[in-house]
Design an enzyme around this catalytic site. Structure first.
Site, mmCIF file in Angstrom:
data_model
loop_
_atom_site.group_PDB
_atom_site.id
_atom_site.type_symbol
_atom_site.label_atom_id
_atom_site.label_comp_id
_atom_site.label_asym_id
_atom_site.label_seq_id
_atom_site.Cartn_x
_atom_site.Cartn_y
_atom_site.Cartn_z
ATOM 1 N N SER A 1 0.849 -1.191 0.000
ATOM 2 C CA SER A 1 0.000 0.000 0.000
ATOM 3 C C SER A 1 0.886 1.242 0.000
ATOM 4 O O SER A 1 2.066 1.159 -0.363
ATOM 5 C CB SER A 1 -0.944 -0.027 1.200
ATOM 6 O OG SER A 1 -1.927 0.974 1.085
ATOM 7 N N ASN A 2 0.350 2.374 0.388
ATOM 8 C CA ASN A 2 1.130 3.617 0.423
ATOM 9 C C ASN A 2 0.582 4.529 1.516
ATOM 10 O O ASN A 2 -0.381 4.183 2.203
ATOM 11 C CB ASN A 2 1.117 4.296 -0.952
ATOM 12 C CG ASN A 2 -0.298 4.600 -1.398
ATOM 13 O OD1 ASN A 2 -0.984 5.407 -0.796
ATOM 14 N ND2 ASN A 2 -0.749 3.913 -2.450
ATOM 15 N N HIS A 3 1.173 5.733 1.624
ATOM 16 C CA HIS A 3 0.875 6.620 2.760
ATOM 17 C C HIS A 3 -0.313 7.546 2.541
ATOM 18 O O HIS A 3 -0.539 8.444 3.344
ATOM 19 C CB HIS A 3 2.092 7.485 3.083
ATOM 20 C CG HIS A 3 3.179 6.748 3.796
ATOM 21 N ND1 HIS A 3 2.997 6.183 5.034
ATOM 22 C CD2 HIS A 3 4.445 6.459 3.442
ATOM 23 C CE1 HIS A 3 4.112 5.594 5.424
ATOM 24 N NE2 HIS A 3 5.006 5.744 4.452
ATOM 25 N N SER A 4 -1.069 7.365 1.464
ATOM 26 C CA SER A 4 -2.176 8.291 1.219
ATOM 27 C C SER A 4 -3.168 8.284 2.387
ATOM 28 O O SER A 4 -3.606 7.221 2.837
ATOM 29 C CB SER A 4 -2.906 7.892 -0.066
ATOM 30 O OG SER A 4 -4.092 8.638 -0.193
ATOM 31 N N ALA B 1 -4.461 7.290 -4.533
ATOM 32 C CA ALA B 1 -3.082 6.839 -4.763
ATOM 33 C C ALA B 1 -3.161 5.323 -4.983
ATOM 34 O O ALA B 1 -3.051 4.535 -4.039
ATOM 35 C CB ALA B 1 -2.208 7.184 -3.568
#
Ligand code: CTP
Length: 216
Positions: free
Chosen positions: A28-31, A94
């Site tokens: 995943s990511n930091h969005s 994102a």
């Protein structure tokens, strides 16, 4: 009378996607989802019917917005397609560009051989898919670009590559991802505008007002 979005259907994606590796791990990511949620709320405040397709975030569903919760990029695309037709599509999410090729339905044991390489496959590009659809394409398709350098040049190229009408570009070299503020460039067919740094809620209101002015 001020421009409104009454009678318009605005479809927004927000937040990260999560791509499972196994039942307990994911890519995943930091969005945080904050900018997309703020845009959805601002469009609803101008009278639009708003559908928000959101990956996992810590945010409450915005008032007066139909919020559909999904996890993966493929689920996000399916929810977007089911929510069409729309007058405006705004891709703020994102989306993870890649997903594990073969997610395991059992928790993987941490043997080095398995985790030293994880085969990945490319996810669908939701913005490009909607921007380049023929019949039924929303009248205004807006993408986001997150860049750490050459923001304007890369955003202008991204608008062409994706086939969208506008790109909202942010410089993510600071604390934008997860932060409360954003400084953006708006790239349209007519050129590039620089917007002053502001709270994400204010950026949402400015974008909603611009969309209303565009009268799509
Ligand atoms: N996007 C999407 N589906 C994807 C990937 C991106 O809808 N699978 C959308 C995002 O919501 C955003 C825009 O495309 O509107 C971002 O484009 P992307 O090519 O992912 O750009 P960056 O994340 O900025 O990264 P890069 O330029 O490195 O590709």
């Amino acid at each position: 009378m001020a421009d409104t979005l009454k009678g318009r259907h605005v479809l927004v994606t927000a937040g990260p996607t999560r791509e499972p590796i196994d039942p307990v791990r994911f890519i995943s990511n930091h969005s945080s989802g904050r900018q997309g949620y703020a845009i959805a709320a601002a469009c609803a405040a101008l009278g639009a019917r708003v559908t928000l397709v959101a990956g996992p975030t810590a945010l409450p569903d915005p008032d007066a917005v139909e919020t559909i919760h999904i996890e993966t990029a493929r689920d996000m695309l399916a929810a977007v397609e089911t929510s069409l037709p729309a007058d405006v599509f705004i891709a703020v999410a994102a989306v993870a560009d890649w997903r594990p090729a073969e997610p395991s339905d059992r928790k993987l044991k941490l043997d080095k051989a398995r985790f030293s390489s994880l085969p990945l496959v490319e996810n669908p590009d939701i913005l490009k898919t909607i921007a380049q659809m023929g019949d039924g394409r929303p009248g205004l398709v807006i993408g986001f670009a997150a860049e750490t350098h050459d923001v304007e040049t890369l955003a202008v190229a991204k608008r062409k590559r994706k086939g969208c009408d506008w790109i909202v570009a942010n410089d993510v070299s600071g604390d934008v991802m997860g932060g409360a503020e954003n400084a953006v460039l708006l790239v349209t067919a007519d050129g590039v505008e620089s917007w002053d740094r502001a709270e994400k809620s204010e950026i949402g209101r400015r974008l909603a007002a611009r969309i209303a002015e565009a009268r799509v």
